[in-house]
Motif scaffolding. Structure first.
Motif, PDB file in Angstrom:
ATOM      1  N   GLY A 257       0.951  -1.016  -0.054  1.00  0.00           N
ATOM      2  CA  GLY A 257       0.247  -0.168   0.324  1.00  0.00           C
ATOM      3  C   GLY A 257       0.908   1.497   0.069  1.00  0.00           C
ATOM      4  N   VAL A 258       2.203   1.418  -0.319  1.00  0.00           N
ATOM      5  CA  VAL A 258       2.456   2.562  -0.165  1.00  0.00           C
ATOM      6  C   VAL A 258       4.067   2.326  -1.432  1.00  0.00           C
ATOM      7  CG1 VAL A 258       4.573   3.704   1.135  1.00  0.00           C
ATOM      8  CG2 VAL A 258       3.087   2.519   1.660  1.00  0.00           C
ATOM      9  N   ALA A 259       4.161   3.359  -2.233  1.00  0.00           N
ATOM     10  CA  ALA A 259       4.427   3.533  -3.213  1.00  0.00           C
ATOM     11  C   ALA A 259       5.377   4.838  -3.637  1.00  0.00           C
ATOM     12  CB  ALA A 259       4.267   3.435  -5.223  1.00  0.00           C
ATOM     13  N   THR A 260       6.945   4.843  -3.649  1.00  0.00           N
ATOM     14  CA  THR A 260       7.367   6.311  -3.506  1.00  0.00           C
ATOM     15  C   THR A 260       8.268   6.074  -4.965  1.00  0.00           C
ATOM     16  OG1 THR A 260       9.484   4.648  -2.387  1.00  0.00           O
ATOM     17  CG2 THR A 260       8.415   5.417  -0.835  1.00  0.00           C
ATOM     18  N   ASN A 261       8.804   7.369  -4.685  1.00  0.00           N
ATOM     19  CA  ASN A 261       9.593   7.865  -5.827  1.00  0.00           C
ATOM     20  C   ASN A 261       8.415   7.966  -7.256  1.00  0.00           C
ATOM     21  OD1 ASN A 261      11.739   9.528  -7.498  1.00  0.00           O
ATOM     22  ND2 ASN A 261      12.670   8.120  -7.104  1.00  0.00           N
ATOM     23  N   ILE A 262       7.291   8.564  -7.342  1.00  0.00           N
ATOM     24  CA  ILE A 262       6.806   7.994  -8.864  1.00  0.00           C
ATOM     25  C   ILE A 262       6.966   9.134  -9.436  1.00  0.00           C
ATOM     26  CG2 ILE A 262       4.327   7.895  -8.992  1.00  0.00           C
ATOM     27  CD1 ILE A 262       5.700   5.609  -7.634  1.00  0.00           C
ATOM     28  N   ARG A 263       7.426   8.891 -10.992  1.00  0.00           N
ATOM     29  CA  ARG A 263       7.827  10.260 -11.037  1.00  0.00           C
ATOM     30  C   ARG A 263       7.380  10.748 -13.324  1.00  0.00           C
ATOM     31  NH1 ARG A 263      13.382  11.691 -10.173  1.00  0.00           N
ATOM     32  NH2 ARG A 263      14.585  10.351  -8.945  1.00  0.00           N
ATOM     33  N   ASP A 264       6.527   9.871 -13.039  1.00  0.00           N
ATOM     34  CA  ASP A 264       5.141  11.002 -13.716  1.00  0.00           C
ATOM     35  C   ASP A 264       3.952  10.073 -13.715  1.00  0.00           C
ATOM     36  OD1 ASP A 264       5.332   8.385 -15.001  1.00  0.00           O
ATOM     37  OD2 ASP A 264       7.248   9.164 -16.051  1.00  0.00           O
ATOM     38  N   ALA A 265       3.000  10.556 -14.527  1.00  0.00           N
ATOM     39  CA  ALA A 265       1.333  10.673 -14.450  1.00  0.00           C
ATOM     40  C   ALA A 265       0.880   9.144 -15.163  1.00  0.00           C
ATOM     41  CB  ALA A 265       0.462  10.866 -15.109  1.00  0.00           C
ATOM     42  N   GLN A 266       2.085   8.720 -16.265  1.00  0.00           N
ATOM     43  CA  GLN A 266       2.046   7.105 -16.342  1.00  0.00           C
ATOM     44  C   GLN A 266       2.138   6.326 -15.195  1.00  0.00           C
ATOM     45  OE1 GLN A 266       4.168   6.314 -19.749  1.00  0.00           O
ATOM     46  NE2 GLN A 266       3.715   3.871 -19.801  1.00  0.00           N
ATOM     47  N   GLU A 267       2.972   6.296 -14.509  1.00  0.00           N
ATOM     48  CA  GLU A 267       3.677   5.637 -13.243  1.00  0.00           C
ATOM     49  C   GLU A 267       2.514   5.750 -12.540  1.00  0.00           C
ATOM     50  OE1 GLU A 267       7.212   5.060 -10.413  1.00  0.00           O
ATOM     51  OE2 GLU A 267       7.844   5.847 -12.058  1.00  0.00           O
ATOM     52  N   ALA A 268       2.230   6.938 -12.068  1.00  0.00           N
ATOM     53  CA  ALA A 268       1.095   7.140 -10.661  1.00  0.00           C
ATOM     54  C   ALA A 268      -0.049   6.240 -11.268  1.00  0.00           C
ATOM     55  CB  ALA A 268       0.894   8.547 -10.837  1.00  0.00           C
ATOM     56  N   ALA A 269      -0.038   6.400 -12.462  1.00  0.00           N
ATOM     57  CA  ALA A 269      -1.781   5.544 -13.018  1.00  0.00           C
ATOM     58  C   ALA A 269      -1.234   3.994 -12.803  1.00  0.00           C
ATOM     59  CB  ALA A 269      -2.094   5.613 -14.408  1.00  0.00           C
ATOM     60  N   ALA A 270      -0.212   3.192 -12.859  1.00  0.00           N
ATOM     61  CA  ALA A 270       0.456   2.382 -13.385  1.00  0.00           C
ATOM     62  C   ALA A 270       0.168   1.572 -11.574  1.00  0.00           C
ATOM     63  CB  ALA A 270       1.286   2.067 -12.831  1.00  0.00           C
ATOM     64  N   VAL A 271       0.515   2.478 -11.249  1.00  0.00           N
ATOM     65  CA  VAL A 271       0.747   2.095  -9.433  1.00  0.00           C
ATOM     66  C   VAL A 271      -1.387   2.256  -8.684  1.00  0.00           C
ATOM     67  CG1 VAL A 271       1.395   3.158  -7.385  1.00  0.00           C
ATOM     68  CG2 VAL A 271       3.265   3.149  -8.260  1.00  0.00           C
ATOM     69  N   ALA A 272      -1.913   2.936  -8.879  1.00  0.00           N
ATOM     70  CA  ALA A 272      -3.007   3.742  -8.437  1.00  0.00           C
ATOM     71  C   ALA A 272      -4.115   1.719  -8.979  1.00  0.00           C
ATOM     72  CB  ALA A 272      -3.316   4.665  -8.158  1.00  0.00           C
ATOM     73  N   GLY A 273      -3.578   1.507  -9.900  1.00  0.00           N
ATOM     74  CA  GLY A 273      -4.971   0.763 -10.773  1.00  0.00           C
ATOM     75  C   GLY A 273      -3.986  -0.743  -9.576  1.00  0.00           C
ATOM     76  N   THR A 274      -2.661  -0.976  -9.409  1.00  0.00           N
ATOM     77  CA  THR A 274      -2.563  -2.148  -8.830  1.00  0.00           C
ATOM     78  C   THR A 274      -2.664  -1.962  -7.384  1.00  0.00           C
ATOM     79  OG1 THR A 274      -0.791  -2.186 -10.049  1.00  0.00           O
ATOM     80  CG2 THR A 274      -0.259  -3.448  -8.143  1.00  0.00           C
ATOM     81  N   MET A 275      -2.707  -0.688  -7.018  1.00  0.00           N
ATOM     82  CA  MET A 275      -3.253  -0.698  -5.293  1.00  0.00           C
ATOM     83  C   MET A 275      -4.950  -1.264  -5.047  1.00  0.00           C
ATOM     84  SD  MET A 275      -0.952   2.572  -3.335  1.00  0.00           S
ATOM     85  CE  MET A 275       0.252   2.125  -3.496  1.00  0.00           C
ATOM     86  N   ALA A 276      -5.558  -0.573  -6.264  1.00  0.00           N
ATOM     87  CA  ALA A 276      -7.085  -0.826  -6.520  1.00  0.00           C
ATOM     88  C   ALA A 276      -7.055  -1.915  -6.095  1.00  0.00           C
ATOM     89  CB  ALA A 276      -7.954   0.009  -7.232  1.00  0.00           C
TER      90      ALA A 276
END
Length: 406
Positions: A257-276
């Motif tokens: 439930g924690v992801a650090t050093n997310i550098r762009d929107a594409q990476e943010a979308a991928a991380v949020a989708g995986t957590m969901a």
């Protein structure tokens, strides 16, 4: 400690003069005294000169002063008087065994006479058969000399006297009332959580409380879905940290439930989708500015029945679990106590700056401790509060993770 405190004056400092008629226990005593932070200063030239004229030839004229086993009452008298008069000593530690060829009763009388005549505490490691030497034992007891069977025990009794002096002479400090806090915001958050019978606050509620008490936190926003995660991250500015925001998940990193050093929107979308997908579609996201790692600290508070809140400070992150290098005091915390907490941990050299590294801003850390103390004093319904870690980098200190339980 009680025996020593009940009969001896309080020392003015931590410097100890040692008189012994047997060498081994004095070595053990020195180990214990030094480990407690007491000092064993050398004899002055003046004191050494006096003792060379009064001690037996085989005596060791230094500190510890070994008068040797054959020393009689006169030798002890000179040793005690000299150490009592020497300004570099605050207290006297005596190792006393009872050789059958020595007038031990009169040695005991000299020890008690010195204690009555001087203004420095005397503790005694008294090693003997107390029934066989009942007369000597009675003299020491009647003279209120605190006697102990082991060198370490006597040393710790003397340390207790020194500790009491430190406590008694410490600067009292003041409890600061910060007028810039917003108590109404905190009250509203806590009342809302209480009405819903929630014990664990959401990240948004926790950070709202911290901001209301002007405790510095990394910039943050709450997002409800992947699109909002991308938008909020853009508002904060990459890189960011994305966390699940659920009161049901305590240790977020353990469940992904924690992801650090997310550098762009594409990476943010991928991380949020995986957590969901892994943690449930109804989870909220806590988006936070990713900060460069600094010295990790922990500041916490925990309520204790009958005494209010215990405040904690120490090294944070994984260090608090591995090293357990933390210190505690009771709220409300004064400015003096807050600074003492910072300086009393074993890692204080790291906090001050080590091998060229810049130390943390201790004034800001002290203020955060005091603000947390004020928060839990104002709102005693807070059962537990953890700021772990805070990143201390240069002059800045910032909370990057926090938890509050009601």
């Amino acid at each position: 400690a009680a025996v020593a405190l009940s009969s001896q004056p309080v020392p003015k400092g931590n410097k100890v003069g040692i008189i012994t008629n047997t060498a081994g226990p004095s070595v053990i005593a020195i180990d214990e005294l030094v480990s407690c932070g007491l000092e064993i200063p050398p004899l002055s030239e003046k004191a050494a000169g006096i003792l060379k004229g009064t001690m037996l030839e085989s005596a060791s004229i230094r500190n510890p002063l070994d008068v040797v086993a054959t020393a009689g009452p006169g030798h002890f008298k000179s040793a005690l008087e000299t150490i009592l008069k020497a300004p570099q000593f605050d207290s006297i530690y005596v190792n006393f065994v009872t050789p059958p060829f020595v007038d031990c009763e009169n040695v005991a009388r000299e020890i008690t006479a010195a204690a009555k005549a001087g203004n420095k505490p005397i503790v005694c490691n008294y090693m003997t058969d107390k029934q066989k030497w009942s007369g000597t034992s009675k003299i020491l007891k009647d003279g209120e000399i605190p006697c102990f069977d082991f060198a370490e025990t006597a040393a710790r009794a003397l340390y207790a006297l020194v500790c009491y002096n430190v406590i008694r002479s410490a600067k009292e400090g003041s409890i600061k009332n910060f007028p810039d806090v917003n108590k109404n915001t905190v009250r509203s958050i806590l009342e809302n959580a209480g009405s819903l019978k929630r014990e664990i606050l959401t990240a948004a509620e926790v950070y709202g409380i911290l901001e209301a008490y002007r405790i510095p936190v990394a910039p943050w926003k709450v997002a409800l879905d992947t699109n909002e995660v991308i938008a909020k991250a853009g508002e904060i500015g990459f890189p960011v940290v994305i966390k699940t925001d659920s009161e049901k998940i305590i240790h977020k990193s353990d469940v992904g439930g924690v992801a650090t050093n997310i550098r762009d929107a594409q990476e943010a979308a991928a991380v949020a989708g995986t957590m969901a997908r892994n943690l449930g579609e109804d989870i909220r996201f806590f988006v936070q500015k990713f900060l460069p790692a600094g010295r990790e600290l922990i500041i916490g508070a925990k309520s204790a029945a009958g005494i209010g809140h215990i405040i904690m400070f120490g090294l944070g992150g994984i260090f608090v679990e591995v090293l357990k290098d933390v210190t505690f005091t009771l709220s409300p915390v004064t400015d003096t106590e807050a600074m003492e907490m910072i300086s009393s941990v074993k890692a204080a050299p790291l906090i001050d700056g080590f091998r060229g590294e810049k130390g943390i801003n201790k004034e800001k850390a002290s203020e955060i401790i005091q603000r947390i103390s004020m928060l839990v004093t104002d709102f005693p319904g807070i059962k537990e509060l953890d700021l772990n870690p805070l990143f201390a980098t240069g002059d800045d200190i910032c909370v990057v993770d926090a938890r509050i339980i009601l």
